[in-house]
Design a protein around this motif. Structure first.
Motif, short mmCIF file in Angstrom:
data_model
loop_
_atom_site.label_atom_id
_atom_site.label_comp_id
_atom_site.label_asym_id
_atom_site.label_seq_id
_atom_site.Cartn_x
_atom_site.Cartn_y
_atom_site.Cartn_z
N PRO A 1 0.75 -1.13 -0.25
CA PRO A 1 0.00 -0.40 0.07
C PRO A 1 0.90 1.22 0.07
N MET A 2 0.65 2.11 -1.32
CA MET A 2 1.33 3.25 -0.94
C MET A 2 0.69 4.45 -0.72
N ILE A 3 -0.64 4.65 -1.03
CA ILE A 3 -1.42 5.78 -0.37
C ILE A 3 -2.85 5.19 0.14
N GLU A 4 -3.34 5.29 1.22
CA GLU A 4 -4.58 4.85 2.07
C GLU A 4 -5.08 5.54 2.37
N ASN A 5 -6.38 5.94 1.92
CA ASN A 5 -7.11 6.28 2.30
C ASN A 5 -7.04 8.14 2.34
N GLY A 6 -6.54 8.08 1.04
CA GLY A 6 -5.25 9.81 0.93
C GLY A 6 -4.06 10.11 1.74
N ILE A 7 -3.78 9.58 2.49
CA ILE A 7 -2.83 9.74 2.94
C ILE A 7 -0.83 8.73 1.93
N HIS A 8 0.08 9.19 2.36
CA HIS A 8 1.27 8.04 1.65
C HIS A 8 1.62 7.67 2.63
N THR A 9 1.80 6.39 2.83
CA THR A 9 2.00 5.37 3.90
C THR A 9 4.03 5.56 4.24
N GLY A 10 4.31 6.29 3.76
CA GLY A 10 6.04 6.37 3.23
C GLY A 10 6.45 5.53 2.26
N GLN A 11 6.31 3.92 2.06
CA GLN A 11 5.96 3.08 1.47
C GLN A 11 7.18 3.53 -0.16
N ARG A 12 8.33 2.98 -0.90
CA ARG A 12 8.54 2.57 -1.92
C ARG A 12 8.32 2.02 -2.84
N ALA A 13 7.75 0.91 -2.79
CA ALA A 13 8.13 -0.06 -3.04
C ALA A 13 7.83 0.22 -4.91
#
Length: 64
Positions: free
Chosen positions: A42-54
């Protein structure tokens, strides 16, 4: 995870200059997407960036 069809919408495009050397791009934000996944993360959840860089860039850039 999926779509929230009752709240699915896009905003108005706007231009930001956030690239090096004054380069810019258009951004269009959206609502109604529960999550955006890249390479199963998950890169974005409910409009918020998760901080992941997959993931990774899949094309080469030639600079010259």
């Amino acid at each position: 995870m999926g779509l929230d069809y009752d709240n699915l919408e896009t905003g108005y495009p706007y231009y930001v200059n956030d690239f090096p050397h004054g380069g810019g791009r258009f951004i269009v934000e959206s609502n109604g997407y529960v999550a955006t996944l890249v390479a199963g993360q998950p890169m974005i959840e409910n409009g918020i960036h998760t901080g992941q860089r997959a993931g990774k860039v899949i094309r080469e850039f030639k600079r010259g």
